[in-house]
Design a protein around this motif. Structure first.
Motif, mmCIF file in Angstrom:
data_model
loop_
_atom_site.group_PDB
_atom_site.id
_atom_site.type_symbol
_atom_site.label_atom_id
_atom_site.label_comp_id
_atom_site.label_asym_id
_atom_site.label_seq_id
_atom_site.Cartn_x
_atom_site.Cartn_y
_atom_site.Cartn_z
ATOM 1 N N ALA A 194 -12.455 -4.616 6.799
ATOM 2 C CA ALA A 194 -12.520 -5.042 5.395
ATOM 3 C C ALA A 194 -12.606 -3.834 4.456
ATOM 4 O O ALA A 194 -11.885 -3.755 3.452
ATOM 5 C CB ALA A 194 -13.706 -5.973 5.184
ATOM 6 N N ILE A 195 -13.502 -2.885 4.773
ATOM 7 C CA ILE A 195 -13.645 -1.703 3.909
ATOM 8 C C ILE A 195 -12.403 -0.813 4.012
ATOM 9 O O ILE A 195 -11.955 -0.238 3.025
ATOM 10 C CB ILE A 195 -14.918 -0.907 4.269
ATOM 11 N N SER A 196 -11.846 -0.720 5.213
ATOM 12 C CA SER A 196 -10.646 0.121 5.408
ATOM 13 C C SER A 196 -9.459 -0.414 4.626
ATOM 14 O O SER A 196 -8.654 0.361 4.096
ATOM 15 C CB SER A 196 -10.299 0.203 6.892
ATOM 16 N N ASP A 197 -9.337 -1.733 4.564
ATOM 17 C CA ASP A 197 -8.234 -2.315 3.799
ATOM 18 C C ASP A 197 -8.286 -1.874 2.336
ATOM 19 O O ASP A 197 -7.240 -1.677 1.691
ATOM 20 C CB ASP A 197 -8.283 -3.848 3.878
ATOM 21 N N TRP A 198 -9.514 -1.710 1.817
ATOM 22 C CA TRP A 198 -9.644 -1.319 0.419
ATOM 23 C C TRP A 198 -9.541 0.201 0.240
ATOM 24 O O TRP A 198 -8.764 0.702 -0.557
ATOM 25 C CB TRP A 198 -10.973 -1.818 -0.164
ATOM 26 N N HIS A 199 -10.340 0.953 1.013
ATOM 27 C CA HIS A 199 -10.455 2.395 0.787
ATOM 28 C C HIS A 199 -9.386 3.223 1.498
ATOM 29 O O HIS A 199 -9.093 4.335 1.060
ATOM 30 C CB HIS A 199 -11.844 2.888 1.214
ATOM 31 N N ILE A 200 -8.848 2.726 2.609
ATOM 32 C CA ILE A 200 -7.857 3.514 3.349
ATOM 33 C C ILE A 200 -6.444 2.969 3.127
ATOM 34 O O ILE A 200 -5.536 3.702 2.738
ATOM 35 C CB ILE A 200 -8.200 3.558 4.851
ATOM 36 N N LYS A 201 -6.266 1.649 3.340
ATOM 37 C CA LYS A 201 -4.950 1.057 3.106
ATOM 38 C C LYS A 201 -4.660 0.850 1.619
ATOM 39 O O LYS A 201 -3.514 0.679 1.222
ATOM 40 C CB LYS A 201 -4.845 -0.281 3.845
ATOM 41 N N LYS A 202 -5.741 0.859 0.816
ATOM 42 C CA LYS A 202 -5.630 0.766 -0.650
ATOM 43 C C LYS A 202 -4.854 -0.489 -1.089
ATOM 44 O O LYS A 202 -3.897 -0.413 -1.874
ATOM 45 C CB LYS A 202 -4.983 2.037 -1.213
ATOM 46 N N MET A 203 -5.268 -1.610 -0.552
ATOM 47 C CA MET A 203 -4.668 -2.873 -0.949
ATOM 48 C C MET A 203 -4.965 -3.156 -2.418
ATOM 49 O O MET A 203 -5.966 -2.697 -2.965
ATOM 50 C CB MET A 203 -5.224 -4.010 -0.068
ATOM 51 N N SER A 204 -4.112 -3.914 -3.044
ATOM 52 C CA SER A 204 -4.365 -4.294 -4.440
ATOM 53 C C SER A 204 -5.557 -5.241 -4.499
ATOM 54 O O SER A 204 -5.925 -5.864 -3.498
ATOM 55 C CB SER A 204 -3.132 -4.971 -5.034
ATOM 56 N N LEU A 205 -6.154 -5.336 -5.676
ATOM 57 C CA LEU A 205 -7.330 -6.196 -5.845
ATOM 58 C C LEU A 205 -6.998 -7.639 -5.468
ATOM 59 O O LEU A 205 -7.772 -8.308 -4.771
ATOM 60 C CB LEU A 205 -7.820 -6.110 -7.301
ATOM 61 N N GLU A 206 -5.837 -8.119 -5.895
ATOM 62 C CA GLU A 206 -5.463 -9.503 -5.619
ATOM 63 C C GLU A 206 -5.261 -9.734 -4.108
ATOM 64 O O GLU A 206 -5.733 -10.738 -3.556
ATOM 65 C CB GLU A 206 -4.185 -9.872 -6.381
ATOM 66 N N ASP A 207 -4.553 -8.793 -3.455
ATOM 67 C CA ASP A 207 -4.289 -8.950 -2.025
ATOM 68 C C ASP A 207 -5.574 -8.874 -1.213
ATOM 69 O O ASP A 207 -5.757 -9.625 -0.247
ATOM 70 C CB ASP A 207 -3.309 -7.866 -1.545
ATOM 71 N N TRP A 208 -6.454 -7.940 -1.607
ATOM 72 C CA TRP A 208 -7.710 -7.803 -0.847
ATOM 73 C C TRP A 208 -8.553 -9.065 -0.999
ATOM 74 O O TRP A 208 -9.109 -9.571 -0.017
ATOM 75 C CB TRP A 208 -8.492 -6.578 -1.343
ATOM 76 N N LYS A 209 -8.661 -9.577 -2.213
ATOM 77 C CA LYS A 209 -9.476 -10.771 -2.441
ATOM 78 C C LYS A 209 -8.885 -11.986 -1.730
ATOM 79 O O LYS A 209 -9.621 -12.835 -1.210
ATOM 80 C CB LYS A 209 -9.591 -11.040 -3.952
#
Length: 511
Positions: A430-445
């Protein structure tokens, strides 16, 4: 020593880590101790053991290992009833088992066998020597078709070999000579290219020494022959004039330095052959002053322009190693760490923990979802944990005001903390998707947002935020190492240099 250890790494399928080992080993504060070897292996995540083994257990040791033999680090290979011992300066020799055991102090360093990777064909142009040989050979083939007679072709070949050996002499002067050529230079106790080439007696003037003469003579000669084959007789004549210098070189090696330089003897042999050709070949001596002047005006300035650049580069590399060694000194690192306010409260905070929870080295990152620098900090922290052989754990919490409901990233932190409680096995992803893969806010949510959140989640964020305020941490990322502020002069990946000292410092003292 480093060449022996690199060879041992290669035997155990760690080819790709050889250069990394050399850089880390040379810059280790305790170089060249046994601890420096094992600590460097630890940094490269290579399982290793250093121990004193009873000599009765020698048959149980692996077929190859490093040992302290005759007070020197030695690569030992067991071969039937014989033992092959290899030292960096003395090369490889075979000894009987009894002789080895008598001179071995029992200390060994062994590493776990690596995974054998499929060997890829290396490009010929990877090696500067292979590239140089190809260029010289191509030049020889092209010019050979234009030359008259075998003696002229032979003479030109001698000159090109001289160019090659001259480059090797310069490399020895620069401390960049390695591999088989380096072994040839020190194949016995009486041979040492290094001692001769770097001797004070090899200096002619402040800006000129004997190592300059071969590269200038043979490169100028090669260019003169390319321009006009008739210059061969002139070059042979100049070789005759060099005989006094050759005699001085031989006297210097035999009587004063008492060491023989294989490369220097090679150059001397080529010059003697060329001098002999001057008397053998019946050809008129011609002086083409224009071509000689033009070649000298090209080659001499090029060499004396390029030479200081080469030597400056080597000097800077040495200084860089010394600076890295200073930076890797744990006392220096520790002196730059700063205390934090209310350490006990920090330990009581609810946080995300990644890696071995029992690891004594704890890297804490205080992040914000909206901070781009936090992406790099988390990625480096996670990489450190994955490469530290379970010796480092990563702790993550956030510096975010829970009362600012307009912050679109607040829901990310709330969801991460909820995932940490309900699905801890998913927290890294979950954290990697945001900080490493840098998913967009909409995609991550869409993938991770937790619709139902426990009532204590906001309180957890508030406690983290308040603790940051108490310490005046109004920025992110904040990095802590074992509850002390991480020095800004260091990067997260450099923690690997200090893992052993940090573990040792936290070991309980038995009274």
């Amino acid at each position: 020593m480093k060449a022996i250890i690199k060879k041992y790494l290669k035997i155990n399928n760690y080819d790709k880590k050889q250069n990394d080992f050399e850089n880390l080993f040379l810059s280790h504060p305790n170089y060249p101790s046994l601890f420096a070897i094992t600590d460097t292996l630890d940094m490269l995540s290579i399982e290793n053991v250093a121990a004193k083994v009873p000599k009765e257990q020698f048959p149980e040791l692996p077929n190859s290992f490093l040992a302290v033999f005759n007070d020197d680090i030695t690569l030992v290979t067991k071969q039937n009833n014989e033992i092959a011992v290899e030292k960096e300066k003395e090369g490889k020799k075979k000894v009987s088992t009894d002789d080895f055991l008598n001179k071995w102090n029992g200390v060994v360093i062994a590493i776990e066998q690596g995974v054998k990777l499929e060997r890829k064909r290396l490009s010929l142009f990877k090696s500067k020597y292979v590239l140089l040989v190809l260029i010289l050979f191509s030049l020889f083939v092209i010019k050979m078709e234009q030359m008259n007679g075998l003696i002229s072709i032979f003479n030109f070949g001698i000159i090109l070999i001289g160019v090659l050996i001259s480059v090797l002499i310069v490399d020895e002067k620069l401390n960049t000579l390695d591999g088989a050529i380096s072994k040839i230079c020190s194949f016995s106790e009486k041979t040492s290219c290094d001692s001769v080439i770097k001797s004070k007696n090899a200096k002619i003037t402040k800006w000129l020494d004997f190592s300059d003469l071969p590269i200038l003579f043979f490169s100028v000669s090669a260019l003169l022959i390319v321009i006009d084959e008739s210059n061969l007789k002139l070059i042979n004549f100049l070789s005759v004039l060099s005989l006094p210098i050759i005699l001085y070189s031989i006297w210097l090696q035999q009587s004063k330095l008492k060491k023989w330089c294989v490369l220097c003897l090679g150059i001397s042999s080529l010059l003697i052959i060329q001098a002999a050709l001057f008397f053998i070949v019946n050809q008129p001596l011609t002086w083409n002053l224009l071509s000689i002047t033009n070649v000298l005006l090209v080659m001499v300035p090029i060499w004396f322009f390029w030479k200081p650049i080469l030597f400056k580069r080597v000097e800077l590399q040495k200084k860089n190693i010394e600076l890295i060694k200073f930076k890797r000194n744990y006392t220096v690192f520790k002196s730059l760490q700063k205390e934090i306010v209310n350490e006990q409260r920090l330990k009581a905070l609810t946080k995300v923990e990644i890696g071995n929870k029992n690891a004594s080295v704890n890297l804490t990152l205080i992040l914000s979802p909206s901070c781009s620098f936090c992406h790099t900090a988390f990625e480096n922290g996670l990489e450190l944990v994955n490469s530290s052989l379970n010796k480092v754990r990563l702790t993550v919490f956030f510096n975010l005001n829970p009362d600012n409901k307009d912050n679109p990233y607040l829901s990310i932190v709330e969801s991460i903390l909820q995932i940490n409680e309900n699905m801890p096995e998913k927290i890294v992803e979950a954290i990697s998707d945001w900080h490493i893969k840098k998913m967009s806010l909409e995609d991550w949510k869409e993938k991770w947002e937790q619709k139902k959140k426990d009532s204590n989640i906001v309180q957890i964020i508030r406690e983290q935020y308040e603790w940051c305020s108490d310490n005046n941490f109004n920025y992110t990322p904040v990095k802590l190492l074992n509850s002390k502020l991480f020095p800004g002069e260091y990067d997260i990946e450099e923690v690997k240099y200090f893992i052993s000292e940090l573990e040792e410092e936290l070991q309980p003292i038995l009274v």
